[in-house]
Design a protein around this motif. Sequence first.
Motif, PDB file in Angstrom:
ATOM      1  N   SER A  60       0.772  -1.438   0.129  1.00  0.00           N
ATOM      2  CA  SER A  60       0.333   0.258   0.145  1.00  0.00           C
ATOM      3  C   SER A  60       0.997   1.620  -0.025  1.00  0.00           C
ATOM      4  CB  SER A  60      -0.973   0.035   0.762  1.00  0.00           C
ATOM      5  OG  SER A  60       0.165  -0.340   2.138  1.00  0.00           O
ATOM      6  N   ASP A  62       1.150   5.755   0.710  1.00  0.00           N
ATOM      7  CA  ASP A  62       0.206   6.622   1.752  1.00  0.00           C
ATOM      8  C   ASP A  62      -0.044   7.776   0.762  1.00  0.00           C
ATOM      9  OD1 ASP A  62       2.532   7.714   1.565  1.00  0.00           O
ATOM     10  OD2 ASP A  62       2.819   7.962   4.131  1.00  0.00           O
ATOM     11  N   SER A  63      -0.517   9.312   0.975  1.00  0.00           N
ATOM     12  CA  SER A  63      -0.502  10.573   0.498  1.00  0.00           C
ATOM     13  C   SER A  63       0.918  11.056   0.133  1.00  0.00           C
ATOM     14  CB  SER A  63      -1.365  11.394   0.729  1.00  0.00           C
ATOM     15  OG  SER A  63      -1.195  11.754   2.127  1.00  0.00           O
ATOM     16  N   SER A  64       1.596  10.809   0.882  1.00  0.00           N
ATOM     17  CA  SER A  64       3.766  11.172  -0.247  1.00  0.00           C
ATOM     18  C   SER A  64       3.859  10.258  -0.400  1.00  0.00           C
ATOM     19  CB  SER A  64       4.203  11.497   1.643  1.00  0.00           C
ATOM     20  OG  SER A  64       4.449  10.175   2.201  1.00  0.00           O
ATOM     21  N   THR A  67       5.718   4.010   0.589  1.00  0.00           N
ATOM     22  CA  THR A  67       5.017   2.288   0.006  1.00  0.00           C
ATOM     23  C   THR A  67       5.115   1.686   1.146  1.00  0.00           C
ATOM     24  OG1 THR A  67       7.345   1.246  -0.893  1.00  0.00           O
ATOM     25  CG2 THR A  67       4.519   2.304  -2.256  1.00  0.00           C
TER      26      THR A  67
END
Length: 79
Positions: A60, A62-64, A67
């Motif tokens: 997965s 995140d927004s930044s 991974t």
Amino acid sequence: MKAITYFLGTLILLGGVIYGLMMLGVPTAVLIVVSLIIAGLGIMGAAKAAGSSKKITQTSADSSGNTSTTETKVENDAI
């Protein structure tokens, strides 16, 4: 489902080996011992197949943009 396949395969193998040994005139005591050995190997194979596990890998972000990876071990106890 794998356990059932192992069981059926073991029965077919057992029948073929016993039939062949009977045609060769092998004593009954030897037939019984060979039958028990093959049946035991079949049961162990079926148990191993039924108790297998799988690894599931999930990645997965995140927004930044970083991974992360998570591994999960899933037990398969269903026959």
